[in-house]
Design a protein around this motif. Structure first.
Motif: not given
Length: 310
Positions: A94, A96, A122, A124
């Motif tokens: 992730k 972020r 991924e 965010v």
């Protein structure tokens, strides 16, 4: 003790939301299931981690310390996964990022190439005002924040990305400001549309007015850049906005820039992160990507700014 990583995740999510119901929704669990996981985790400690007063969920001081440790454990666990993928030649995990609202016109162009290069990452991405963005950074909820105004109460590292220019704009039908080079004193008389408190744009504007000893007239306060643009297009008032945010309105001849002494106001878009933070492989890779590609990204997507500012 015999807690699980899942219990840690549930506890962290409940603390961050200050609500078992909201945490359960995020984790795709039922509320009773989340409550059971929280109870099983709390039962392993002799000191309470949380308490409910009325219907409000509170974290105890001891619970806050356990929350910090739980975050570190899960971060280390994720790092193991990332490093395993990296040894297989893949970058995953992730990323972020929190972005102030006007930064939404900047960040996607720096993410585009990186995510195409690393499709297993991924993203965010949270878009909010400066106050909330800095709060996310302070609480270590994100890897990076994109801001123009750096927090003074945090120890951070900064990577400058590109300039941000704030200009005075009005509707194409506005006839009040037709001079080619208006004096700064016009701000004492023209009604201005402002962003809300906590906005980086508002902060830069108010610093300018403070320096020039100007008490501006406030016409309206709106909570988003899009709302301000629509109000300007409708000729409700004039405003100072980021040049980045009005590309389409300029092309469609809905808004015009009012030349004014002292403007554009200039600041710098910066990717910031906590000095004490140990960057994950994904975060470190993104930081390196932005540092190496920022000039090419600017030339590809933002060179139209130079023509307008000439």
């Amino acid at each position: 003790m015999n807690f699980t990583l899942h219990q840690l995740k549930v506890f962290i999510t409940i603390v961050e939301h200050k609500s078992i119901t909201k945490a359960a929704n995020e984790l795709n669990m039922t509320q009773p299931a989340a409550s059971i996981q929280l109870k099983n985790f709390q039962d392993q400690f002799e000191i309470p981690l949380s308490e409910v007063i009325g219907r409000q969920f509170y974290v105890t001081e001891f619970g806050k310390e356990i929350y910090q440790i739980a975050q570190e454990i899960l971060n280390k666990t994720e790092t193991i996964q990332y490093k395993t993928e990296a040894f297989k030649g893949l970058l995953s995990g992730k990323l972020r990022i929190s972005v102030v609202s006007t930064g939404n016109y900047v960040m996607p162009y720096f993410l585009n190439g990186f995510l195409k290069k690393h499709p297993n990452v991924e993203l965010v991405l949270d878009v909010s005002n400066k106050t909330n963005v800095i709060k996310d950074l302070e609480q270590n909820l994100v890897d990076f924040s994109l801001v123009t105004v750096s927090p003074t109460h945090l120890e951070i590292n900064e990577l400058p990305i590109m300039e941000n220019n704030l200009v005075l704009v009005a509707s194409k039908n506005n006839t009040l400001l037709n001079n080619d080079n208006n004096e700064k004193s016009i701000f004492k008389t023209i009604p201005l549309i402002f962003r809300e408190e906590g906005s980086g744009t508002r902060h830069t504007m108010m610093e300018f007015f403070k320096q020039e000893k100007i008490a501006p007239k406030t016409q309206l306060v709106l909570t988003s850049n899009e709302a301000i643009k629509q109000a300007v297009v409708a000729d409700i008032g004039v405003s100072i906005v980021s040049l980045l945010s009005i590309k389409n309105e300029l092309l469609q001849n809905e808004i015009k820039i009012i030349p004014t002494k002292g403007l554009p106001l200039q600041s710098t878009w910066k990717l910031i992160y906590l000095k004490k933070k140990e960057l994950s492989p994904v975060a470190a890779a993104f930081l390196a990507y932005v540092a190496s590609e920022k000039e090419s990204v600017y030339k590809q997507y933002f060179d139209w700014l130079d023509a307008i500012l000439e």
